[in-house]
Design an enzyme around this catalytic site. Structure first.
Site, PDB file in Angstrom:
ATOM      1  CG  ASP A  11      -3.120   4.494   3.572  1.00 58.23           C
ATOM      2  OD1 ASP A  11      -2.030   4.413   4.175  1.00 58.23           O
ATOM      3  OD2 ASP A  11      -3.597   3.548   2.906  1.00 58.23           O
ATOM      4  CG  ASP A 105       0.985   3.460   6.963  1.00 58.57           C
ATOM      5  OD1 ASP A 105       0.430   2.657   7.725  1.00 58.57           O
ATOM      6  OD2 ASP A 105       1.230   3.197   5.768  1.00 58.57           O
ATOM      7  CD  GLU A 106      -5.008   1.987   6.889  1.00 57.62           C
ATOM      8  OE1 GLU A 106      -6.104   1.744   6.347  1.00 57.62           O
ATOM      9  OE2 GLU A 106      -4.073   1.154   6.944  1.00 57.62           O
TER      10      GLU A 106
END
Length: 476
Positions: A11, A105-106
């Site tokens: 993350d 983003d993960e």
């Protein structure tokens, strides 16, 4: 469940805001808030400095301004963030063929499938190496969680924030989860959490002790049984490399309700063009066109039309969306419009004439066939519309936007108004730069592409530096 912590969850830390701080040296260490800047905008991401004031994602922007009036408020530059995300996902792909992106983003990574880890020591080494590679490639930090299941790996990455790594050994899950709030489990939102609280269950240990039958009675068979397994630390969901997109859509929320029918039609056509752009970028076509309208009273209507075959033709999508709009009453005002395409395929129906004929038949069969509206004139560049380049005297400059001046070089917009635009000239690898003010129509000032965050990487976005999200106002 695995005997070794070989499922990794990455993350990125405060991704949008961190990317803006990395791109703008003068904002490092200062509160930065990214999102829609209009009166109806919401926070997309807040930097850790801004979070100390109580600002968080999904908060109304007006509330964020009251909590952190001295923060820098910037429009979101999604094309820029997407280019960084591609670099990160490329690094994840080097670890394993099984990478499951959850957002820009993960992502989850199956380290065992990549042959890079089979025990705690090798998993930790892979995680630390990944964090170092991300920093070297993008200049940004990410937090890593390692565990024997996806659920626990995600909890571990949350504990690792910011810029850390946490490994949870298989077999310790129940001890870890027991004292935590029920909200830590996937699928337990505010409503379910309140329902469980009224039943006397506030911790994960309470759920485990209640037993499966009681949770099924409270929440239903599927949800109750799943929640009971997770409360005991069991999660056997695999990392899935491919997630087929079900639809592609775009939408805009307007600062002021739209009442003019021609303006509404123009906005729908503009959204249709943007939607097709995303559709083509994903390599798909689609059969069903969907129109979303949120009216002045927050009531939301959706209308859809299914074509004879899949298409990625902007004319077909635009005309279909326009026909759907004719069936919607907008007299009270419209606060949000959206256009989407579903029923995706990886090929395109070539017989467009058949589609137009089908649409004409449906109009004759059940809809008002009176005189159609004349096509609206193309809209001038609107605030927050990155796809258009307006004449110089109509140019709109958004806070955070990348620009280049013929004399002063690269910079970004701090704010604009009353015919002036303020620009700070600096680059990601330079010291904080100087601020200068120009007329909004200064011919020496032009939008530009974002610079790479790490000098020498040569990784720009390939698109002009206008933001993908609507915004306005000045950066604080």
């Amino acid at each position: 469940m695995r005997a070794a912590p070989t499922i990794l969850h990455l993350d990125m830390d405060a991704f949008f805001a961190a990317a803006e701080q990395a791109a703008k040296p003068s904002l490092r260490g200062k509160p930065v808030i990214v999102g829609g800047l209009g009166p109806r905008g919401v926070v997309a991401t807040a930097s850790y400095e801004a979070r100390r004031f109580g600002v968080h994602s999904a908060m109304p922007m007006g509330q964020a301004r009251r909590l952190a009036p001295n923060a820098a408020f910037l429009v979101a530059r999604f094309a820029f963030y997407r280019s960084i995300s591609e670099q990160v996902m490329e690094l994840l792909g080097r670890l394993s063929p099984l990478v499951e992106p959850l957002s820009l983003d993960e992502a989850f990574v199956d380290l065992e499938a990549g042959g890079v880890a089979d025990d705690s020591a090798s998993a930790r080494a892979a995680g630390e190496r990944l964090r170092a590679d991300i920093l070297a490639t993008t200049g940004l930090t990410g937090s890593v969680g390692l565990a024997g299941s996806k659920m626990i790996a995600k909890i571990a990455s949350e504990e690792a924030k910011p810029d850390g790594l946490v490994l949870i050994e298989p077999g310790t899950e129940r001890e870890l989860l027991g004292p935590r709030s029920v909200r830590i489990l996937p699928g337990v939102g505010p409503a379910t959490g309140e329902h469980l609280r009224r039943a006397g269950m506030t911790t994960v240990a309470d759920l485990a002790e209640a037993g499966e039958d009681e949770l099924v009675r409270l929440l239903g068979k599927a949800h109750g049984a799943s929640l009971h397994r997770m409360a005991q630390g069991y999660d056997d969901r695999p990392v899935v490399a491919e997630r087929d997109a079900k639809s592609v859509s775009v939408e805009d929320t307007f600062d002021v309700d739209l009442h003019d029918r021609v303006r509404i039609r123009t906005e729908v056509e503009r959204l249709a063009e943007r939607c097709v752009g995303r559709l083509r970028a994903s390599g798909h076509s689609g059969r069903t066109i969907v129109l979303k309208v949120r009216r002045y009273d927050f009531s939301t209507l959706t209308r859809s039309e299914t074509l004879r075959g899949p298409t990625d033709d902007p004319v077909v999508v635009r005309e279909a969306a326009g026909r759907l709009l004719e069936a919607v009453d907008t007299t009270g005002g419209v606060r949000l419009l959206g256009v989407g395409v579903s029923g995706l395929a990886d090929y395109t129906q070539e017989d467009l004439f058949a589609q137009f004929a089908e649409a004409a038949e449906s109009m004759a069969g059940g809809r008002d066939t009176g005189e159609a509206e004349a096509p609206a004139e193309p809209a001038a560049s609107l605030p927050g519309d990155p796809a258009r380049t307006a004449p110089a005297e109509e140019r709109h400059w958004s806070p955070g936007q990348d620009v280049r001046h013929a004399v002063h070089g690269a910079g970004w917009v701090q704010g604009s108004g009353v015919g002036r635009v303020t620009v700070r000239f600096e680059e990601p690898w330079s010291p904080p730069g100087r601020v200068r003010t120009f007329a909004v129509d200064d011919p020496d000032l032009e939008p530009s592409e974002p610079l790479p965050l790490v000098r020498g990487t040569g990784r720009g976005t390939g698109v002009p530096g206008r933001a993908d999200a609507a915004g306005g106002g000045a950066a604080a």
